[in-house]
Enzyme design. Structure first.
Site, mmCIF file in Angstrom:
data_model
loop_
_atom_site.group_PDB
_atom_site.id
_atom_site.type_symbol
_atom_site.label_atom_id
_atom_site.label_comp_id
_atom_site.label_asym_id
_atom_site.label_seq_id
_atom_site.Cartn_x
_atom_site.Cartn_y
_atom_site.Cartn_z
ATOM 1 N N GLU A 263 13.278 -18.402 -33.394
ATOM 2 C CA GLU A 263 11.948 -18.334 -34.016
ATOM 3 C C GLU A 263 12.001 -17.592 -35.354
ATOM 4 O OE1 GLU A 263 10.406 -16.854 -30.218
ATOM 5 O OE2 GLU A 263 8.799 -18.333 -30.386
ATOM 6 N N GLY B 30 13.455 -15.645 -29.544
ATOM 7 C CA GLY B 30 12.955 -15.026 -30.767
ATOM 8 C C GLY B 30 13.934 -15.154 -31.929
HETATM 9 N N1 CO8 Z 1 17.671 -8.925 -24.868
HETATM 10 C C1 CO8 Z 1 18.301 -7.787 -24.508
HETATM 11 N N2 CO8 Z 1 19.641 -7.710 -24.387
HETATM 12 C C2 CO8 Z 1 20.366 -8.816 -24.611
HETATM 13 C C3 CO8 Z 1 19.762 -10.033 -24.989
HETATM 14 C C4 CO8 Z 1 18.346 -10.060 -25.126
HETATM 15 N N3 CO8 Z 1 17.686 -11.154 -25.523
HETATM 16 N N4 CO8 Z 1 20.733 -10.970 -25.143
HETATM 17 C C5 CO8 Z 1 21.895 -10.341 -24.875
HETATM 18 N N5 CO8 Z 1 21.686 -9.060 -24.549
HETATM 19 C C6 CO8 Z 1 22.672 -8.023 -24.185
HETATM 20 C C7 CO8 Z 1 23.200 -8.254 -22.781
HETATM 21 O O1 CO8 Z 1 22.307 -7.710 -21.828
HETATM 22 C C8 CO8 Z 1 24.529 -7.533 -22.851
HETATM 23 O O2 CO8 Z 1 24.291 -6.153 -22.740
HETATM 24 P P1 CO8 Z 1 25.129 -5.263 -21.655
HETATM 25 O O3 CO8 Z 1 26.539 -5.354 -22.167
HETATM 26 O O4 CO8 Z 1 24.518 -3.916 -21.776
HETATM 27 O O5 CO8 Z 1 24.947 -5.944 -20.357
HETATM 28 C C9 CO8 Z 1 24.993 -7.788 -24.281
HETATM 29 O O6 CO8 Z 1 23.820 -8.146 -25.019
HETATM 30 C C10 CO8 Z 1 25.975 -8.937 -24.392
HETATM 31 O O7 CO8 Z 1 25.396 -10.076 -23.787
HETATM 32 P P2 CO8 Z 1 26.144 -10.962 -22.658
HETATM 33 O O8 CO8 Z 1 27.095 -10.114 -21.904
HETATM 34 O O9 CO8 Z 1 25.104 -11.692 -21.889
HETATM 35 O O10 CO8 Z 1 26.972 -11.960 -23.615
HETATM 36 P P3 CO8 Z 1 27.500 -13.419 -23.243
HETATM 37 O O11 CO8 Z 1 28.398 -13.807 -24.350
HETATM 38 O O12 CO8 Z 1 28.008 -13.461 -21.857
HETATM 39 O O13 CO8 Z 1 26.171 -14.365 -23.267
HETATM 40 C C11 CO8 Z 1 24.096 -15.183 -24.196
HETATM 41 C C12 CO8 Z 1 25.509 -14.588 -24.476
HETATM 42 C C13 CO8 Z 1 24.246 -16.588 -23.589
HETATM 43 C C14 CO8 Z 1 23.372 -15.270 -25.518
HETATM 44 C C15 CO8 Z 1 23.346 -14.272 -23.195
HETATM 45 O O14 CO8 Z 1 23.425 -12.931 -23.675
HETATM 46 C C16 CO8 Z 1 21.889 -14.610 -23.022
HETATM 47 O O15 CO8 Z 1 21.565 -15.566 -22.331
HETATM 48 N N6 CO8 Z 1 20.967 -13.828 -23.637
HETATM 49 C C17 CO8 Z 1 19.548 -13.995 -23.468
HETATM 50 C C18 CO8 Z 1 19.041 -15.206 -24.230
HETATM 51 C C19 CO8 Z 1 17.547 -15.387 -24.025
HETATM 52 O O16 CO8 Z 1 17.074 -15.667 -22.940
HETATM 53 N N7 CO8 Z 1 16.746 -15.224 -25.113
HETATM 54 C C20 CO8 Z 1 15.323 -15.348 -25.071
HETATM 55 C C21 CO8 Z 1 14.690 -14.007 -24.890
HETATM 56 S S1 CO8 Z 1 12.932 -14.100 -24.680
HETATM 57 C C22 CO8 Z 1 12.294 -14.263 -26.246
HETATM 58 O O17 CO8 Z 1 13.023 -14.276 -27.203
HETATM 59 C C23 CO8 Z 1 10.788 -14.378 -26.333
HETATM 60 C C24 CO8 Z 1 10.297 -14.167 -27.743
HETATM 61 C C25 CO8 Z 1 8.798 -14.117 -27.838
HETATM 62 C C26 CO8 Z 1 8.119 -12.778 -27.677
HETATM 63 C C27 CO8 Z 1 8.659 -11.673 -28.500
HETATM 64 C C28 CO8 Z 1 7.858 -10.391 -28.412
HETATM 65 C C29 CO8 Z 1 8.482 -9.177 -29.030
#
Ligand code: CO8
Length: 257
Positions: A111, A108
């Site tokens: 996007e 997102g």
């Molecule tokens: N949603 C919720 N929490 C998140 C997200 C997310 N997308 N991304 C990161 N966070 C949180 C983590 O859970 C973490 O929280 P906590 O400390 O409580 O565990 C905190 O942010 C820090 O993240 P990381 O520890 O994972 O940080 P890193 O530096 O190790 O990694 C990354 C960074 C690579 C970006 C990793 O966080 C990651 O892979 N994030 C998810 C990326 C992803 O898959 N995005 C796609 C999501 S789906 C989507 O966007 C669909 C959209 C269409 C529909 C929308 C309808 C509303």
């Protein structure tokens, strides 16, 4: 006004919105969408705003929709609530909007950046549609906007593999308009927005609308729309002033009307 998920300020005629959920890498939740829609509607209604910059933090523009919020949804909930549809209002903002992207712009986040009129990226930016890794697909326009921006081959590559693309590749592929050093990102985006905001507002709004048509419709439809919008600008004071200033070899004094 204080927001829970955003920082909002105005710099002259430019509205600056910073996504601000650092604990979740600016993951896009319901609250953030509601606040962003409210801010954009207010900027749109404010004749003193001529362009908008949307940015995030150094580490993340936005790491996607909030996975923790989405995870419990079933099909019926998602369909009845029309999950993701609220973002159409962000894409429908009528004033020019620049995304200033540093760090992750994923799912997102990518996007939303593509909903803006163009993207200025820091060298650290990383774009991707990793939804496939979560068992879903992009739902806020990624399959459509990425394909139009990059072409089928690269869009399929990114959406099907979920791999990330760095700023240099994104610029080569045409997703990003400019790449700058991280410390220059905001300055560059604000300068571009300030320049746009200095032009006639009806002209920039209709330019945005016309380019948008090229994106949304077949060429013949787009050309017809462009012609009408072009004609409409001859009803503005700023067209008279802009053309008069050219002929008189002076700077135009646009009234934005
Ligand atoms: N949603 C919720 N929490 C998140 C997200 C997310 N997308 N991304 C990161 N966070 C949180 C983590 O859970 C973490 O929280 P906590 O400390 O409580 O565990 C905190 O942010 C820090 O993240 P990381 O520890 O994972 O940080 P890193 O530096 O190790 O990694 C990354 C960074 C690579 C970006 C990793 O966080 C990651 O892979 N994030 C998810 C990326 C992803 O898959 N995005 C796609 C999501 S789906 C989507 O966007 C669909 C959209 C269409 C529909 C929308 C309808 C509303």
């Amino acid at each position: 006004m204080a927001y829970e998920t955003l920082l909002v300020e105005t710099r002259g005629r430019v509205g600056l919105v910073t996504l601000n959920r650092p604990q979740a890498l600016n993951a896009l939740n319901r609250k953030l969408l509601d606040e962003l829609k409210g801010v954009l509607a207010a900027f749109e209604a404010d004749a003193g705003i001529g362009a908008i910059v949307l940015t995030g933090s150094e580490k993340a523009f936005a790491a996607g929709a909030d996975i923790k919020e989405m995870q419990p949804y079933g099909f019926a909930d998602a369909m009845v609530e029309d999950l993701a549809a609220g973002w159409d209002d962000v894409a429908a903002c009528r004033k020019p909007m620049i995304a200033a992207v540093s760090g992750f712009a994923l799912g997102g986040g990518c996007e939303v950046a593509m909903m803006c009129d163009f993207i200025i990226a820091s060298e650290t930016a990383k774009f991707g549609q990793p939804e496939i890794t979560l068992g879903v697909i992009p739902g806020m326009g990624g399959t459509q906007r990425l394909t139009r921006a990059l072409g089928k081959a690269k869009a399929m590559d990114l959406i099907l593999t979920g791999r990330l693309m760095d700023a240099a590749e994104a610029e080569r592929a045409g997703l990003v308009a400019r790449v700058v050093a991280p410390e220059r990102l905001l300055e560059e985006a604000l300068a571009a927005a300030e320049k746009i905001a200095g032009y006639s507002l009806p002209a920039t709004m209709l330019a945005k609308e016309a380019v948008g048509r090229a994106y949304e419709t077949v060429l013949a439809e787009g050309m017809r729309a462009e012609r009408r919008l072009f004609h409409a600008l001859f009803a503005t004071e700023d067209q008279k002033e802009g053309m008069a200033a050219f002929i008189e070899k002076r700077k135009p004094a646009f009234r934005h009307r």
